[in-house]
Design a protein around this motif. Structure first.
Motif, mmCIF file in Angstrom:
data_model
loop_
_atom_site.group_PDB
_atom_site.id
_atom_site.type_symbol
_atom_site.label_atom_id
_atom_site.label_comp_id
_atom_site.label_asym_id
_atom_site.label_seq_id
_atom_site.Cartn_x
_atom_site.Cartn_y
_atom_site.Cartn_z
ATOM 1 N N ASN A 161 -29.521 15.725 -32.735
ATOM 2 C CA ASN A 161 -28.426 16.525 -32.472
ATOM 3 C C ASN A 161 -27.511 16.646 -33.932
ATOM 4 O OD1 ASN A 161 -25.771 17.442 -31.931
ATOM 5 N ND2 ASN A 161 -26.407 17.381 -29.824
ATOM 6 N N LYS A 162 -27.601 17.554 -34.672
ATOM 7 C CA LYS A 162 -27.087 17.776 -35.718
ATOM 8 C C LYS A 162 -25.488 17.784 -35.830
ATOM 9 C CE LYS A 162 -30.534 20.537 -38.027
ATOM 10 N NZ LYS A 162 -30.722 21.854 -38.917
ATOM 11 N N LYS A 163 -24.899 18.022 -34.568
ATOM 12 C CA LYS A 163 -23.387 17.812 -34.695
ATOM 13 C C LYS A 163 -23.184 16.712 -34.371
ATOM 14 C CE LYS A 163 -19.281 19.358 -31.618
ATOM 15 N NZ LYS A 163 -19.043 20.238 -30.542
ATOM 16 N N LEU A 164 -23.869 15.948 -33.773
ATOM 17 C CA LEU A 164 -23.495 14.411 -33.074
ATOM 18 C C LEU A 164 -23.777 13.403 -34.518
ATOM 19 C CD1 LEU A 164 -24.612 14.139 -29.394
ATOM 20 C CD2 LEU A 164 -22.187 14.489 -30.543
ATOM 21 N N MET A 165 -24.609 14.055 -35.251
ATOM 22 C CA MET A 165 -25.468 13.364 -36.541
ATOM 23 C C MET A 165 -24.245 12.963 -37.510
ATOM 24 S SD MET A 165 -28.362 11.849 -36.085
ATOM 25 C CE MET A 165 -29.441 11.884 -37.702
ATOM 26 N N LYS A 166 -23.302 14.196 -37.680
ATOM 27 C CA LYS A 166 -22.335 14.339 -38.742
ATOM 28 C C LYS A 166 -22.635 14.208 -39.966
ATOM 29 C CE LYS A 166 -19.027 12.273 -35.230
ATOM 30 N NZ LYS A 166 -18.101 11.302 -34.534
ATOM 31 N N GLY A 167 -23.703 15.057 -40.326
ATOM 32 C CA GLY A 167 -24.050 14.907 -41.793
ATOM 33 C C GLY A 167 -25.260 13.684 -42.089
ATOM 34 N N GLU A 168 -25.210 12.793 -41.147
ATOM 35 C CA GLU A 168 -26.234 11.752 -41.400
ATOM 36 C C GLU A 168 -27.829 12.071 -41.301
ATOM 37 O OE1 GLU A 168 -25.661 8.630 -42.110
ATOM 38 O OE2 GLU A 168 -23.642 8.272 -41.462
ATOM 39 N N ARG A 169 -28.518 11.503 -42.049
ATOM 40 C CA ARG A 169 -29.994 12.183 -42.274
ATOM 41 C C ARG A 169 -30.953 11.203 -41.322
ATOM 42 N NH1 ARG A 169 -31.945 11.372 -48.489
ATOM 43 N NH2 ARG A 169 -33.733 12.454 -47.546
ATOM 44 N N PRO A 170 -31.669 11.876 -40.522
ATOM 45 C CA PRO A 170 -32.717 11.024 -39.551
ATOM 46 C C PRO A 170 -33.326 9.909 -40.355
ATOM 47 C CG PRO A 170 -33.878 13.269 -40.483
ATOM 48 C CD PRO A 170 -32.425 13.366 -41.026
ATOM 49 N N PRO A 171 -33.124 8.816 -39.408
ATOM 50 C CA PRO A 171 -33.628 7.536 -40.006
ATOM 51 C C PRO A 171 -35.241 7.368 -40.224
ATOM 52 C CG PRO A 171 -33.303 7.245 -37.555
ATOM 53 C CD PRO A 171 -32.809 8.839 -38.181
ATOM 54 N N LYS A 172 -35.546 6.807 -40.911
ATOM 55 C CA LYS A 172 -37.287 6.586 -41.199
ATOM 56 C C LYS A 172 -37.718 5.202 -40.790
ATOM 57 C CE LYS A 172 -37.441 9.876 -45.184
ATOM 58 N NZ LYS A 172 -37.868 9.938 -46.512
ATOM 59 N N THR A 173 -36.919 4.140 -40.786
ATOM 60 C CA THR A 173 -37.081 2.940 -40.422
ATOM 61 C C THR A 173 -36.410 2.379 -39.055
ATOM 62 O OG1 THR A 173 -35.634 1.580 -41.656
ATOM 63 C CG2 THR A 173 -37.468 2.243 -42.747
ATOM 64 N N MET A 174 -37.003 1.425 -38.257
ATOM 65 C CA MET A 174 -36.275 1.011 -37.022
ATOM 66 C C MET A 174 -34.855 0.372 -37.310
ATOM 67 S SD MET A 174 -37.957 1.968 -34.494
ATOM 68 C CE MET A 174 -39.517 2.777 -33.969
ATOM 69 N N GLY A 175 -34.919 -0.191 -38.572
ATOM 70 C CA GLY A 175 -33.596 -0.527 -39.247
ATOM 71 C C GLY A 175 -32.422 0.272 -39.270
ATOM 72 N N GLU A 176 -32.767 1.202 -39.739
ATOM 73 C CA GLU A 176 -31.903 2.720 -40.056
ATOM 74 C C GLU A 176 -31.569 3.088 -38.736
ATOM 75 O OE1 GLU A 176 -34.137 5.190 -42.677
ATOM 76 O OE2 GLU A 176 -33.803 3.899 -44.301
ATOM 77 N N LEU A 177 -32.547 3.315 -37.885
ATOM 78 C CA LEU A 177 -32.605 3.669 -36.383
ATOM 79 C C LEU A 177 -31.343 2.911 -35.485
ATOM 80 C CD1 LEU A 177 -33.270 5.917 -34.041
ATOM 81 C CD2 LEU A 177 -34.994 4.164 -33.573
ATOM 82 N N THR A 178 -31.690 1.717 -35.543
ATOM 83 C CA THR A 178 -30.762 0.933 -35.102
ATOM 84 C C THR A 178 -29.206 1.074 -35.468
ATOM 85 O OG1 THR A 178 -32.518 -0.644 -34.543
ATOM 86 C CG2 THR A 178 -30.197 -1.694 -34.384
#
Length: 441
Positions: A161-178
């Motif tokens: 959700n781009k609004k909820l992401m607030k400018g964050e890029r989609p994560p590529k690793t599980m560490g980034e996702l967490t």
């Protein structure tokens, strides 16, 4: 449209009787027999689609075959289940072509002979199997016997959700996702979850083990076809990631959130309602969002991979519908012409994919300019043809090993009932192997 996932979940294993099909067919084996494909004849085709727009899509996809083979009349019978197909094969009165949403049963069909070996037809027609991605070729055969051909596919990706992401890029690793999941989570004063950054529980719709564990590089079975849960460290890596994020939320809070979600295929879906910032889902979700939440500003990306597998980013879990010729079919040569057409004709596949919102299952069709799907759909086309994408391997008893691992994760691991994970996985291996032996594996 919900049918892709609904039918996949409903088909845990329809084939308790499939192993018996080869030995219980009345009238003997007619594999490969029937009039020459150039003779005037009628073939009967059974498929599982049943909604009016699905039935029309199948008819539209078949129209080109009717033009190319005017001597072959095609009788389409919709809404057919694996159970009905199995009973028809066992009773010696099968149709000429069958289609199933259950790739998990390919091992049973191939081993039992319930679906005919297509290799002789393929060799005679000179069909190039390289037009199908590697993972697709793997889920349509078992131990060298190819008894099925692919017919559309499903690929899984990360919706955000781009609004909820607030400018964050989609994560590529599980560490980034967490890290991002924790940052985007919104809690109520009592600690309960108002907005989940990412819900790791296997009880969250498409967050099943077979969709997320592959991103850690798991190898489901050993080279000898036995369970590999205790032998492959990637399973422990997946489980520990799953539990650490659940524990951060609090297991009771997770349960409350899961109970509040509503149905997956309704407008109340939490991703569509802004209650989850990121979620793993299939390509069909683009159709749902288009129809039920047209104002949602969202993006798609491949599902993140474990931190030690960054080079594998871009792949994901894929599966799909399969089509074949049942044992005892009375017009096998003509049936093969139909199967070959529907599985490989770019026009037919694109027509079908556009109507159903599924991924076309050949490399040429993936690149067709006639695909009329939303821009977010591109992710799933790329995932489907990525060499790092995979599917669960077929066995003589379908996806029993996946079901057992899912049950273990949901009922024992996530609630914190497991003391010694290594010992628990060895026990699970034994149970899966016992079940495989009973099935003749």
């Amino acid at each position: 449209m919900p049918t892709t996932t609904t039918r996949r979940l409903a088909a845990v294993t329809a084939a308790a009787g499939l192993a018996l099909a080869a030995g219980c067919t009345a009238g003997g084996d007619r594999s490969g027999q029937g009039p020459a494909s150039g003779e005037k004849q009628t073939i009967e085709v059974w498929h599982g689609w049943s909604a009016p727009h699905e039935v029309k899509a199948f008819q539209d996809a078949v129209a080109g075959f009717n033009e190319a083979h005017p001597n072959i009349t095609v009788k389409l019978v919709n809404g057919q289940t694996d159970d009905r197909i199995t009973n028809a094969i066992r009773g010696g009165n099968p149709p000429d072509v069958v289609s199933s949403f259950t790739t998990d049963s390919v091992g049973q069909w191939c081993q039992s002979g319930a679906w005919q070996n297509l290799s002789p037809f393929i060799a005679k027609s000179g069909l190039d199997l390289n037009q199908f991605p590697r993972a697709v070729r793997s889920y349509t055969e078992y131990k060298g016997t190819r008894c099925a051909m692919p017919l559309l596919a499903d690929a899984y990706g990360l919706y955000y959700n781009k609004k909820l992401m607030k400018g964050e890029r989609p994560p590529k690793t599980m560490g980034e996702l967490t890290a991002l999941a924790k940052k985007l989570t919104v809690r109520a004063p009592d600690g309960t979850i108002k907005v989940a950054g990412f819900m790791p529980s296997v009880q969250y719709y498409e967050h099943q083990v077979q969709h997320l564990a592959p991103q850690f590089g798991v190898t489901w079975l050993t080279a000898g076809g036995r369970a590999n849960f205790s032998g492959d460290p990637a399973f422990q890596a997946y489980l520990k990631w799953n539990k650490s994020l659940i524990d951060w939320y609090g297991y009771d809070n997770v349960k409350k959130f899961l109970r509040s979600m509503g149905q997956e295929f309704e407008s109340s879906n939490p991703f569509q309602k802004g209650r989850t910032a990121m979620a793993v889902d299939g390509e069909w979700r683009t159709k749902f969002i288009q129809e039920e939440a047209p104002g949602l500003d969202y993006g798609t990306a491949p599902v993140p991979v474990s931190d030690d597998r960054a080079s594998a980013y871009g792949g994901g879990f894929i599966t799909g519908t399969v089509i074949g010729i049942p044992r005892g079919a009375r017009h096998a040569p003509a049936a093969w012409e139909f199967v070959r057409y529907l599985a490989t004709d770019t026009g037919a596949l694109v027509t079908f994919a556009n109507a159903l919102g599924n991924v076309p299952s050949t490399i040429p069709a993936l690149s067709s300019p006639k695909l009329t799907l939303p821009p977010q759909f591109r992710t799933f086309l790329d995932v489907f043809k990525n060499p790092s994408s995979s599917s669960t391997p077929p066995t003589p008893n379908g996806n029993d090993y996946v079901v057992r691992f899912e049950k273990f994760t949901q009922e024992e691991w996530e609630p914190g009932k497991v003391g010694d994970l290594g010992r628990a996985l060895k026990k699970l291996d034994g149970e899966v192997d016992d079940s495989l032996k009973l099935a003749g594996g």
